[in-house]
Design an enzyme around this catalytic site. Structure first.
Site, PDB file in Angstrom:
ATOM      1  N   ASP A 731       2.226   2.408  15.317  1.00 37.95           N
ATOM      2  CA  ASP A 731       1.586   3.628  14.839  1.00 37.95           C
ATOM      3  C   ASP A 731       0.085   3.445  14.681  1.00 37.95           C
ATOM      4  O   ASP A 731      -0.682   4.364  14.973  1.00 37.95           O
ATOM      5  CB  ASP A 731       2.211   4.071  13.510  1.00 37.95           C
ATOM      6  CG  ASP A 731       3.471   4.882  13.749  1.00 37.95           C
ATOM      7  OD1 ASP A 731       3.437   5.752  14.646  1.00 37.95           O
ATOM      8  OD2 ASP A 731       4.490   4.638  13.083  1.00 37.95           O
ATOM      9  N   CYS A 778       4.373  -6.076  11.845  1.00 40.98           N
ATOM     10  CA  CYS A 778       5.740  -5.771  12.261  1.00 40.98           C
ATOM     11  C   CYS A 778       5.791  -4.844  13.470  1.00 40.98           C
ATOM     12  O   CYS A 778       6.859  -4.457  13.921  1.00 40.98           O
ATOM     13  CB  CYS A 778       6.550  -5.193  11.100  1.00 40.98           C
ATOM     14  SG  CYS A 778       5.885  -3.648  10.488  1.00 40.98           S
TER      15      CYS A 778
HETATM   16  C1  PEP Z   1       4.974   0.465  13.691  1.00 46.65           C
HETATM   17  O1  PEP Z   1       4.530   1.617  13.602  1.00 46.65           O
HETATM   18  O2  PEP Z   1       4.368  -0.463  14.271  1.00 46.65           O
HETATM   19  C2  PEP Z   1       6.271   0.135  13.092  1.00 46.65           C
HETATM   20  C3  PEP Z   1       6.704  -1.112  13.044  1.00 46.65           C
HETATM   21  O3  PEP Z   1       7.024   1.173  12.664  1.00 46.65           O
HETATM   22  P1  PEP Z   1       7.900   2.076  13.644  1.00 46.65           P
HETATM   23  O4  PEP Z   1       7.811   1.479  15.015  1.00 46.65           O
HETATM   24  O5  PEP Z   1       9.262   2.078  13.089  1.00 46.65           O
HETATM   25  O6  PEP Z   1       7.204   3.397  13.540  1.00 46.65           O
HETATM   26 MG    MG Z   2       5.522   3.053  12.312  1.00 43.31          MG
END
Ligand code: PEP
Ligand code: MG
Length: 846
Positions: A731, A778
């Site tokens: 994001d 993450c």
């Molecule tokens: C991200 O945005 O990098 C993240 C780990 O969350 P998601 O991919 O679940 O939006």
């Molecule tokens: Mg995310």
């Protein structure tokens, strides 16, 4: 939408001489009992529409037709006098009731000789049946040319003209013709965008092109219309919100249904081969080489194994409509769940969308309508569903546009999935020998996603093309593959040794020993590396200069957690808790949720960190049990923590459920999409309140995801108030670069290696460390070996990676020197483009 006009011009529907209505030798017309207007003594025999509107009445004898204009003005055209007696003899209708017609469009063709001989007169009347809407009639005189000159000008009465064809609850509206701007027409993606937008309206909405129409809420129906670039289509809606629907859908079509239609058409690529264009297939001069089209790059040495699709037999007769309907509903629901599971196995979100599209097919109104209609005829659910999906698959397969034709395979795939569920047939796991190169006429996306990668080394299909979803999946799963291969491949016996070159699109029979040895050596090296990584999976990830980096897992449920532990993960850095909330009709209870958190926590144990991210959904992933208006920009709308704070009960319930798992692992709660300190303070207050209420005494860290650039920039201020950060680079990249993370055309540019994103990661780490807080990453970048030295150099403390990559990431960390990484980071953060960053980092990987 057509603008209401105070003056309307009716073009001459026929060529001929204008005659005042009063002179028509029939009192019904002459005394204007039907309405005021004009008559023409015709010299042409095709009645044309005098204005744009809808055919609201077509007499069964085809001698009279009424067009209703968007202004509400009704224009009756009556060919000849007493022609009703001819009972249709000599008249051919070119339209039907309900058609929307443009000015000049042929309506009725008539045999002039026959009508002249058998009827009282050929005089043709053009009469406004609701003449009260017209203040003044200005007829033309003399000779007029059909479709060219104005026959009658109407000046509407004050207030009229705002009357539209859309009256009452069941109103109707339609747009002017819209030129489709998409370079490749309305193929699968824009069709899906369009259908989804249409579904947000109650009205029945149709796309109309040259007399053909398609349900705008049905992806398969839109694709079946095969709308090409530049085609003119109309939107037509009937229902309470018809006008709004037509406006919104028209605008969507005009702007390309989410596709970039601004620039010039993309350069024509050599047409990917498919079943239709592939014949005759190019033969190689070398008799040992069979050629096809590269579907997925890579080399594989293995043995031929033919795959045949299992036959699913169905009985035609149903056991009662209620029973069969229930069977179908249950199978559709179960299929949805299976696809959800399949989606979660594919790490690449844009590829997982292929199965999201399959899920949408399960709700496609046109497919379901055919199935339900057949159940209504006392057919079995299996038979009814089979008819439905085969009807559409055959229709798509027959289209000229090969990308659309390729989607027939997706419909058959999802169709067979449901059929198996109705018939209670377990999906037969493909029993495949070791080192198999699969050969098939066609494989489905589901076959591809569920291939046993320990045995299947590659595959070839005689059908399909490089643009098929099967090819896309093969690339994402790293399986070398060829589509559209020479049909001689079917003659190869099972077990024949072959070399599949997915990059070149060739399959080599009778390879020499030397060739096989060379390839096998390269592959063995890779395998040995993987084996060594697995063997060392439980050793900590400590750099050569002694810095420990925590390598943990991104998980979507208990299975992932267990698998992660087996692969040496040191905990969980991100539990995407959405899986608990989606695909259900009511919110999960506290007990339900807490059981799952407890199970995961127990799988990890008290020595491992367990970071639970609270619900991260929004307008793009609505929950049926929460009132969530459709968002114009769902990624910029009420999602993540914004939604949870707007629905405090939902958040309180989740926080309580999560806290109840605190005794079983090192629990941390993390909030997504944090943008402001007010949000942080509020969620911390809620955690503290629930913790106290539950009497939880264990330490529970409270952290936030850094996904919004503002939060990265203000990391220092946030670090004062939270326990940790985890950077969601997926994001963060989309918000920093203003590029939708799922945008097919921006996929390459939406790169987390963009120096803009990397510098925000750096700011986040700096801010956190000033206050002694730890930082994880993450997002997808944490699973990318190329990025690891850089992230370590920046000072990231924890890497939360996809489960299968954990042993490799740990092994890589052990080869690195933190001090060297820091130098690298200083250098890379100064670079100006993602390409420069990648070029620099690629020097470090072999
Ligand atoms: C991200 O945005 O990098 C993240 C780990 O969350 P998601 O991919 O679940 O939006
Ligand atoms: Mg995310």
């Amino acid at each position: 939408m057509s603008n209401p006009a105070t003056q309307i011009e009716l073009k001459a529907p026929l060529s001929g001489v204008m005659v005042p209505l009063e002179k028509v030798p029939d009192p019904v017309f002459a005394q204007k009992m039907v309405g005021d207007g004009i008559s023409i003594d015709p010299t042409s025999n095709i009645l044309l529409a005098p204005l744009t509107g809808k055919v609201t009445q077509l007499h069964s004898s085809k001698h009279a037709v009424t067009i209703t204009a968007p202004s509400g003005v009704e224009v009756l055209m009556h060919i000849g006098l007493d022609t009703v007696m001819l009972k249709g003899n000599g008249f051919i209708a070119k339209v039907k009731e309900g058609d929307i017609v443009d000015v000049g469009q042929p309506l009725i063709e008539f045999d002039m000789d026959l009508v002249a001989r058998k009827a009282v007169s050929l005089l043709t009347q053009i009469v406004i049946t609701n003449s009260d809407l017209v203040a003044k009639f200005i007829p033309a005189t003399g000779l007029v040319q059909a479709g060219q000159q104005t026959a009658l000008t109407l000046q509407l009465a004050a207030g009229a003209g705002s009357v539209t064809a859309n009256t009452g609850a069941a109103s109707e509206a339609y747009s002017d013709p819209i030129k489709v701007p998409n370079h490749t027409g309305l193929h699968a993606r824009p069709s899906a965008v369009l259908a989804n937008a249409a579904k947000t309206f109650q009205s029945d909405i149709k796309l109309v092109r040259a007399g053909e129409e398609a349900n705008a809420k049905s992806v398969v129906a839109i694709m079946g219309l095969e709308v090409q670039h530049g085609d003119e289509i109309r939107v037509r809606a009937a229902g309470a919100d018809a006008a709004a629907a037509v406006k919104a859908i028209s605008e969507l079509i005009q702007t390309g249904c989410g596709e970039d239609v601004g620039g010039p058409a993309p350069k024509a690529k050599p047409a990917p081969m498919n079943i239709k264009t592939a014949k005759p297939k190019p033969k190689s001069d070398d008799p040992n080489i069979l050629t096809g089209v590269s579907a997925s790059p890579g080399l594989a040495v293995g043995n031929v194994f033919h795959v045949k699709q299992e036959e699913i037999t169905v009985v035609e007769q149903g056991e009662g409509q209620q029973v069969e309907k229930r069977r179908l509903d249950k199978a559709l629901k179960d299929a949805h769940q299976q696809l959800e599971a399949l989606k979660s196995e594919i790490t690449d979100a844009s590829k997982a969308e292929i199965f999201a599209a399959h899920q949408e097919l399960l709700e496609d109104p046109d497919l379901l309508a055919i199935a339900i209609a057949n159940i209504g005829k006392e057919k079995s659910a299996a038979f009814a569903w089979k008819v439905a999906f085969n009807t559409y698959a055959d229709k798509l397969a027959g289209l000229k546009n090969e990308v659309l034709a390729g989607r027939a395979n997706d419909i058959r795939d999802v169709g067979r999935r449901v059929l198996r569920l109705i018939a209670g047939i377990e999906e037969a796991a493909m029993v495949v020998p070791e080192n198999a190169i699969l050969i098939a006429e066609e494989l489905t996306p589901s076959d591809t996603a569920s291939m046993d990668r320990t045995k299947v080394l590659g595959f070839c299909t005689t059908g399909g093309g490089a643009t098929s979803h099967v090819a896309i999946l093969a690339r994402s799963l790293n399986i070398p593959a060829i589509c559209g291969i020479d049909e001689d491949v079917m003659q190869l016996a099972n077990g024949t040794p072959v070399i599949l070159d997915g990059t070149r699109g060739t399959l080599r029979k009778n390879p020499s020993e030397a060739e096989i040895t060379d390839i096998r050596e390269k592959q063995a090296k890779q395998a040995a590396k993987r084996e060594a990584e697995l063997a060392a999976a439980f050793q900590p990830a400590v750099t050569k200069d002694g810095v420990h980096v925590e390598v943990v897992a991104n998980i979507g449920g208990l299975d992932d957690a267990e698998q992660g532990v087996k692969l040496g993960s040191e905990g969980v850095g991100l539990l995407r808790s959405e899986f608990l909330y989606l695909e259900r009709t009511d919110a999960p209870t506290e007990d339900e949720q807490s059981q799952i958190y407890i199970d995961i926590a127990k799988a990890l144990g008290t020595d491992k960190t367990f970071v639970v991210r609270t619900l991260d959904v929004g307008g793009d992933k609505p929950l049926p049990y929460l009132p969530m208006p459709a968002e114009e920009n769902p990624f910029l709308g009420v999602r993540g923590v914004r939604l949870c704070l707007a629905e405090p009960e939902l958040l309180h319930t989740q926080v309580r459920a999560v806290l109840r798992s605190a005794p079983f692992s090192k629990l941390a709660i993390m909030f997504p999409m944090i943008t402001s300190l007010e949000e942080v303070r509020e969620v911390k207050r809620i955690v503290a309140e629930e913790k106290a209420a539950l009497g939880i005494t264990q330490e529970v860290q409270v952290g936030i995801m850094v996904e919004v650039p503002a939060t990265a920039v203000l990391a220092e201020q946030f670090a004062r108030e939270v326990d940790f950060f985890s950077i969601g680079t997926n994001d963060l990249t989309q918000y920093t670069l203003a590029m939708d993370r799922g945008h097919p055309k921006l996929a390459k540019q939406a790169d987390a290696m963009h120096p803009g994103v990397l510098n925000l990661i750096n700011m986040t780490v700096q801010g956190a460390h000033k206050h002694g807080k730890w930082v994880g990453v993450c997002g997808g970048i944490a699973s990318d070996p190329m990025a690891i030295p850089l992230l370590l150099g920046i000072g990231v403390d924890e890497l939360s990676a996809s489960v299968p990559t954990i042993p490799a990431i740990k092994a890589l960390v052990r080869t690195l020197d933190k001090a060297e990484c820091q130098k690298l980071a200083t250098e890379v953060l100064q670079l100006g483009t993602a390409a420069e960053v990648r070029a620099r980092l690629s020097q470090l990987v072999d």
